[in-house]
Design a protein around this motif. Structure first.
Motif: not given
Length: 457
Positions: A390-396
């Motif tokens: 979540x912190x690195x904005x990786x939704x997949x």
């Protein structure tokens, strides 16, 4: 350009633990249309982390990024935009593109101090043309998206591809560029292309595998601009620099620039990393890029690992070789694959700043545990990495980890909690994987890992 890779992309095939998959794209035939999907989830505020390296090392990275192309060809002069930068969007952009572009522009203005903005007119310094994946691959088969100087439409690229007009090595100053990205990919893939291609359109043209915390790395692990990347771009547009400078001239001014922009870096000891041999890069690209057969992929991954060992690496590049080999042997030998993922995780664990890399490894390690009915073990593996994704904005990646967690909870008898976690995963999956059928297919793929739900369950 952003390369197509099998291993660090969003759709993590877990073939050793489930029915074998041929590639990373979910199958339409595997979907159940009865699954009602919740609204798409998107990330709120970015959380960039400042670089934790010596300014001396960052200066070396800056020079190698700015004065070489990805091919290894040296650039004689420094080039950038010397006026405020305008961006326009053409083609058939998906609904999320403008929102993600505006977020990126805001970050570039706030974090890198670059005078950049989106315009609605017929001309701009940077034209983003949204076209189909097939159109992109027709021109560059290995590219997910790419950037070209001195043109504004994809139709102009074929006739000018080998001309002086589009030759980056001859560019003295940047005035007009075009970015071509897919209109029919997932929202996350489009956003990732925006970050990588805009960063190269306005800044360095090279990628370096030795960078563990940057989108300027062809491993595709980082997908949004990091704190290191923003420092590089802020340095790129420092008033002390200008287009036409030589490498020596830029090098002479970097210490003072970095001392001003990153004073913390003056207090950190230098730990220079060895250069990455072209043979290792070639092996990794053969193993993970398109157009290669399964046996050749495995052989190339083994070669990358041989080179990594010969180089004496113990950093993320050694780990990436293990990860690639684990990824490519999943459908051949599950235990061998598991050992490679364990080795990758161990080398990542020893390397600071590789939390996101470890989250990818964790998805495979947890899947292996689930396939053997070890629900508690899988939960233990997954727990530290949910916040990282979540912190690195990786939704997949986040959706994949949550789906795996739901299966592990089911195995331990916590069905109500599993149902809630699975529902939470679907909102992220809609951003990470895109089309509803792709989300449903991923859900079924991961459910099939469990011995209680798979073909024998």
């Amino acid at each position: 350009m952003r390369h197509i890779l099998l291993t660090a992309g969003l759709l993590l095939a877990l073939g050793a633990c489930a029915p074998a998959l041929q590639d990373d794209t979910p199958s339409r035939a595997a979907t159940k249309h009865s699954t009602v999907l919740p609204p798409m989830k998107v990330f709120a505020s970015p959380h960039p982390v400042p670089p934790d390296r010596s300014n001396r090392d960052i200066a070396r990275d800056f020079l190698d990024l700015s004065f070489e192309l990805e091919s290894g060809r040296a650039l004689e002069t420094f080039s950038r935009f010397e006026e405020p930068i305008s961006i326009r969007v053409t083609g058939s952009p998906p609904p999320t593109l403008i929102l993600d572009l505006d977020r990126l522009i805001h970050r570039l203005r706030a974090e890198a101090g670059i005078d950049i903005g989106r315009v609605r007119g017929d001309t701009a310094n940077i034209t983003i043309e949204a076209v189909t994946r097939e159109q992109i691959r027709r021109h560059l088969p290995k590219a997910a998206c790419f950037v070209v100087p001195n043109i504004s439409r994809l139709s102009q690229y074929r006739s000018n591809r080998h001309s002086r007009l589009t030759n980056w090595a001859l560019l003295q100053k940047r005035e007009k560029l075009a970015i071509f990205l897919p209109s029919d990919s997932s929202p996350q893939e489009v956003r990732d292309c925006l970050h990588e291609e805009i960063a190269q359109a306005i800044g360095p043209l090279n990628d370096l595998y030795r960078l563990r915390d940057s989108v300027f790395n062809d491993d595709n692990v980082h997908t949004v601009l990091t704190g290191f990347d923003m420092l590089i771009l802020r340095t790129y547009y420092a008033p002390e620099l200008h287009s036409g400078m030589s490498r020596m001239q830029v090098a002479a001014r970097l210490p003072a620039i970095l001392s001003r922009l990153n004073p913390r870096g003056n207090q950190i000891a230098s730990h220079p990393a060895r250069a990455t041999p072209r043979a290792w890069i070639s092996a990794i690209q053969t193993a993970l890029g398109p157009g290669t057969g399964p046996r050749q992929r495995v052989s190339a991954a083994q070669e990358s690992l041989r080179i990594a060992k010969a180089q004496g690496w113990t950093d993320h590049r050694r780990a990436f070789s293990h990860f690639a080999l684990g990824r490519l042997t999943q459908t051949i030998n599950a235990d061998t694959s598991q050992n490679q993922f364990l080795a990758a995780d161990e080398f990542y664990r020893r390397t600071p700043g590789t939390e996101l890399h470890r989250a990818y490894s964790a998805s495979h390690l947890a899947a292996y545990a689930i396939s053997r009915g070890q629900g508690e073990q899988a939960l233990h593996i997954l727990q530290p990495h949910l916040a990282t994704a979540e912190r690195f904005e990786n939704a997949g990646l986040l959706a994949t980890l949550l789906m795996l967690r739901a299966e592990a909870l089911d195995l331990t008898g916590r069905t109500d909690q599993a149902r809630a976690v699975r529902l939470d995963s679907l909102g992220w999956a809609r951003y990470g994987f895109g089309a509803d059928w792709a989300v449903r297919a991923k859900l079924l793929e991961i459910a099939a890992i469990s011995p209680t739900k798979g073909p024998k369950g």
